[in-house]
Design a protein around this motif. Structure first.
Motif, mmCIF file in Angstrom:
data_model
loop_
_atom_site.group_PDB
_atom_site.id
_atom_site.type_symbol
_atom_site.label_atom_id
_atom_site.label_comp_id
_atom_site.label_asym_id
_atom_site.label_seq_id
_atom_site.Cartn_x
_atom_site.Cartn_y
_atom_site.Cartn_z
ATOM 1 N N GLU A 170 -5.823 9.469 -13.300
ATOM 2 C CA GLU A 170 -5.778 9.320 -14.758
ATOM 3 C C GLU A 170 -4.823 8.205 -15.176
ATOM 4 N N LEU A 171 -3.850 7.913 -14.334
ATOM 5 C CA LEU A 171 -2.847 6.916 -14.682
ATOM 6 C C LEU A 171 -3.227 5.509 -14.235
ATOM 7 N N PHE A 172 -3.754 5.399 -13.014
ATOM 8 C CA PHE A 172 -3.996 4.070 -12.450
ATOM 9 C C PHE A 172 -5.459 3.797 -12.102
ATOM 10 N N GLY A 173 -6.344 4.731 -12.380
ATOM 11 C CA GLY A 173 -7.739 4.531 -12.036
ATOM 12 C C GLY A 173 -8.292 3.221 -12.588
ATOM 13 N N PHE A 228 7.688 -0.622 -16.943
ATOM 14 C CA PHE A 228 7.242 0.472 -16.085
ATOM 15 C C PHE A 228 7.608 0.123 -14.643
ATOM 16 N N ALA A 229 8.500 0.938 -14.026
ATOM 17 C CA ALA A 229 8.955 0.726 -12.652
ATOM 18 C C ALA A 229 8.452 1.868 -11.776
ATOM 19 N N ILE A 230 7.695 1.530 -10.721
ATOM 20 C CA ILE A 230 6.992 2.524 -9.910
ATOM 21 C C ILE A 230 7.445 2.431 -8.462
ATOM 22 N N LEU A 231 7.672 3.591 -7.842
ATOM 23 C CA LEU A 231 8.015 3.673 -6.424
ATOM 24 C C LEU A 231 7.169 4.772 -5.802
ATOM 25 N N GLY A 232 6.345 4.409 -4.804
ATOM 26 C CA GLY A 232 5.505 5.439 -4.206
ATOM 27 C C GLY A 232 4.628 4.910 -3.095
ATOM 28 N N THR A 233 4.029 5.836 -2.385
ATOM 29 C CA THR A 233 3.078 5.510 -1.334
ATOM 30 C C THR A 233 2.052 6.623 -1.255
ATOM 31 N N TRP A 265 -6.456 3.204 -2.184
ATOM 32 C CA TRP A 265 -7.000 2.606 -3.417
ATOM 33 C C TRP A 265 -5.908 2.469 -4.472
ATOM 34 N N CYS A 266 -5.016 3.473 -4.532
ATOM 35 C CA CYS A 266 -3.973 3.452 -5.550
ATOM 36 C C CYS A 266 -2.914 2.397 -5.236
ATOM 37 N N GLU A 267 -2.548 2.295 -3.968
ATOM 38 C CA GLU A 267 -1.601 1.248 -3.585
ATOM 39 C C GLU A 267 -2.160 -0.132 -3.926
ATOM 40 N N ASN A 268 -3.441 -0.352 -3.642
ATOM 41 C CA ASN A 268 -4.071 -1.649 -3.954
ATOM 42 C C ASN A 268 -4.132 -1.892 -5.453
ATOM 43 N N GLU A 269 -4.420 -0.848 -6.230
ATOM 44 C CA GLU A 269 -4.487 -0.998 -7.683
ATOM 45 C C GLU A 269 -3.107 -1.335 -8.251
ATOM 46 N N LEU A 270 -2.063 -0.735 -7.695
ATOM 47 C CA LEU A 270 -0.708 -1.029 -8.174
ATOM 48 C C LEU A 270 -0.326 -2.474 -7.870
ATOM 49 N N ARG A 271 -0.747 -2.969 -6.722
ATOM 50 C CA ARG A 271 -0.491 -4.378 -6.416
ATOM 51 C C ARG A 271 -1.202 -5.275 -7.418
ATOM 52 N N LEU A 286 4.949 -4.290 -15.744
ATOM 53 C CA LEU A 286 4.689 -3.226 -14.766
ATOM 54 C C LEU A 286 4.931 -3.783 -13.376
ATOM 55 N N LYS A 287 5.835 -3.162 -12.647
ATOM 56 C CA LYS A 287 6.137 -3.593 -11.287
ATOM 57 C C LYS A 287 6.195 -2.364 -10.384
ATOM 58 N N ALA A 288 5.624 -2.504 -9.199
ATOM 59 C CA ALA A 288 5.572 -1.384 -8.257
ATOM 60 C C ALA A 288 6.129 -1.795 -6.900
ATOM 61 N N LYS A 289 6.811 -0.871 -6.268
ATOM 62 C CA LYS A 289 7.251 -1.018 -4.883
ATOM 63 C C LYS A 289 6.513 0.044 -4.071
ATOM 64 N N ILE A 290 5.710 -0.407 -3.095
ATOM 65 C CA ILE A 290 4.934 0.516 -2.266
ATOM 66 C C ILE A 290 5.784 0.959 -1.088
ATOM 67 N N GLY A 291 5.929 2.257 -0.924
ATOM 68 C CA GLY A 291 6.771 2.807 0.129
ATOM 69 C C GLY A 291 7.755 3.786 -0.477
ATOM 70 N N TYR A 292 8.719 4.194 0.330
ATOM 71 C CA TYR A 292 9.770 5.074 -0.181
ATOM 72 C C TYR A 292 11.108 4.593 0.331
#
Length: 511
Positions: A334-337, A354-359, A363-369, A378-384
């Motif tokens: 619902e958030l990143f689809g 919007f600052a995002i941290l997650g893995t 599909w969601c990791e690619n969408e965040l990129r 909006l910036k995302a860091k993939i991983g933890y």
């Protein structure tokens, strides 16, 4: 009825108990999620209240043998195909009270646990032999007690990997030292049940009449959690609201009927948080500590967060933080689809960051990129990263948790403790910990929505951002209100102690 009987507590007076935690993971030794945090934190809180606690987990490759001590002699474990052997290693849980240390036992069996993953690896997310692995582990729990001569008053099993512990206690292990042992099974997430082909039942070594009597049968499959729920003396889950939700068809994952049937033995106890680790007043992982009396350090954390995420440095713009496993349960669809998620829209339409941290799901990791490349805010860091997670909590103004369901949730409690206002769906432990904002009175500790839809997320984020720019004194009051709440494990541990004592009394055990 006398007045004294009306006010008397329904719980027996607690006494020092011997409690064994059986789980598939525990920090700092092995972790895939919140289960590991809860097992160790609860154990520490119970030990600090004077109880004798021990933990037992498998020894995976991630656990360094050189830091452990071996018990003398091999351990024989009865299985369906005959006795199998393993080694038992020990260590003391870090942070244990010096006058009441917590011993951790590790079941070291190369064939079952000599591998990198706990439940699986990327190429095999669910090991095919998991039912055999955790059957062996659950039976070994009792053998370790016999080997050490330490018999618990309560054996507390956690989630499906340890769900066979209460089954074995009820049907195979009541004699030989466990006559006065009671079992508790905690559901950390009902969505994971340990369902496998019923041929795996042969590993238990128990007769097939028990397969049906104990509740293993699940549409011609074997359901480990279901059997545990049917067999445990008492059941609990990790928040009061989630306990009620799981008794409904919508949230019950086909086990709601059992939970309704066992309603008298089923309760919800909210998880606590480690206030030694997650505390802005003492946190060494943020630029400057702060408290509700002096919030200057929070502004420093915001500045550092904007720099770390390459967001425009502006203290006046609200930052929304998100730290999450990127899975369907957490509301990421619902958030990143793509083409329908709300994140792109509210970042495009509103003056926020919007600052995002997650893995998680690819599909969601690619969408965040993709979103990070298209949106400047909006910036995302993939991983933890543990340090970064503390900075996100401290530096954000709001924290978003749009979960489809949330048994307990920890990040919303971390957020409240750090003066970061949660924006959450009204479900599970989020309902138990957040009071919705009332813009007429200023009351509340967060912003809540009911429907798990992109539109509901968009509107609630919009509501929070509106309040940031138009009701700033109320926002600041909400921050202070959240930081003043008590989510420590000491409070939750007392409720666990009461549940243990209630269980023992129910089973007719008074001493």
């Amino acid at each position: 009825m006398s007045s004294s009987s009306k006010t008397a507590s329904p719980w027996p007076r607690p006494s020092r108990m011997k409690i064994l935690m059986a789980a598939s993971e525990a920090v700092p030794f092995a972790k895939t999620g919140g289960l590991a945090d809860v097992v160790s934190a609860l154990a520490l809180a119970l030990a600090k209240q004077g109880h004798e606690i021990r933990i037992i987990i498998p020894r995976y490759y991630s656990v360094d043998r050189t830091r452990l001590t071996a018990l003398e002699g091999a351990l024989g474990v009865p299985m369906g195909g005959g006795e199998e052997w393993c080694e038992v290693l020990t260590a003391t849980l870090p942070g244990s009270p010096k006058n009441n240390p917590i011993e951790v036992y590790f079941i070291d069996h190369e064939k079952y646990f000599g591998r990198d993953g706990i439940y699986g690896i990327p190429s095999e997310p669910d090991f095919l032999d998991n039912p055999r692995r955790f059957t062996f582990f659950s039976r070994a729990v009792f053998q370790v007690c016999r080997k050490t001569g330490w018999f618990p008053d309560v054996v507390h099993a956690h989630d499906w990997p340890a769900a066979l512990v209460p089954v074995f206690l009820k049907y195979a292990e009541r004699k030989g030292g466990f006559e006065k042992t009671v079992s508790v099974l905690t559901i950390h997430n009902l969505g994971y049940q340990g369902i496998y082909h019923k041929d795996n039942y042969n590993h238990t070594g128990m007769g097939w009449e028990i397969f049906y009597n104990a509740g293993f049968d699940d549409w011609n499959m074997m359901n480990l959690l279901k059997a545990g729920l049917c067999s445990a003396d008492t059941i609990n889950t990790v928040s009061p609201h989630y306990a009620e939700e799981t008794k409904t068809q919508h949230y019950g994952f086909r086990l709601d009927g059992i939970l309704r049937y066992r309603a008298e033995d089923y309760r919800g106890i909210l998880n606590g948080i480690d206030t030694d680790l997650w505390n802005p007043r003492t946190d060494k992982l943020i630029p400057q500590t702060y408290s509700e009396k002096d919030m200057a350090g929070k502004l420093k954390a915001k500045e550092a967060l904007q720099k770390a995420y390459d967001l425009p440095p502006d203290p006046k713009v609200p930052i929304i933080g998100l730290i999450s496993r990127l899975t369907g349960q957490k509301g990421v669809g619902e958030l990143f689809g793509p083409s329908f998620g709300s994140a792109y829209s509210f970042c495009r339409d509103m003056n926020l960051q919007f600052a995002i941290l997650g893995t998680g799901e690819a599909w969601c990791e690619n969408e965040l990129r993709s979103l990070s490349s298209r949106l400047s805010n909006l910036k995302a860091k993939i991983g933890y990263d543990e340090s970064m997670s503390h900075l996100v909590e401290a530096g954000s103004d709001f924290f978003l948790m749009p979960s489809r369901y949330e048994p307990s949730g920890l990040n919303q409690m971390y957020s409240l403790n750090y003066g970061t206002i949660p924006i959450v769906r009204n479900t599970g432990g989020l309902t138990d910990t957040i009071e919705n904002f009332n813009q007429e009175t200023g009351a509340g500790t967060g912003f809540m929505f009911d429907d798990p839809t992109p539109n509901a997320i968009y509107n609630t984020v919009g509501w929070a951002v509106w309040a940031w720019y138009n009701r700033r004194p109320q926002i600041e009051a909400m921050r202070i209100r959240g930081m003043s709440q008590d989510f420590s494990w000491a409070k939750s541990a007392k409720q666990y102690i009461e549940m243990y004592e209630w269980t023992r009394k129910k089973q007719g055990i008074t001493k």
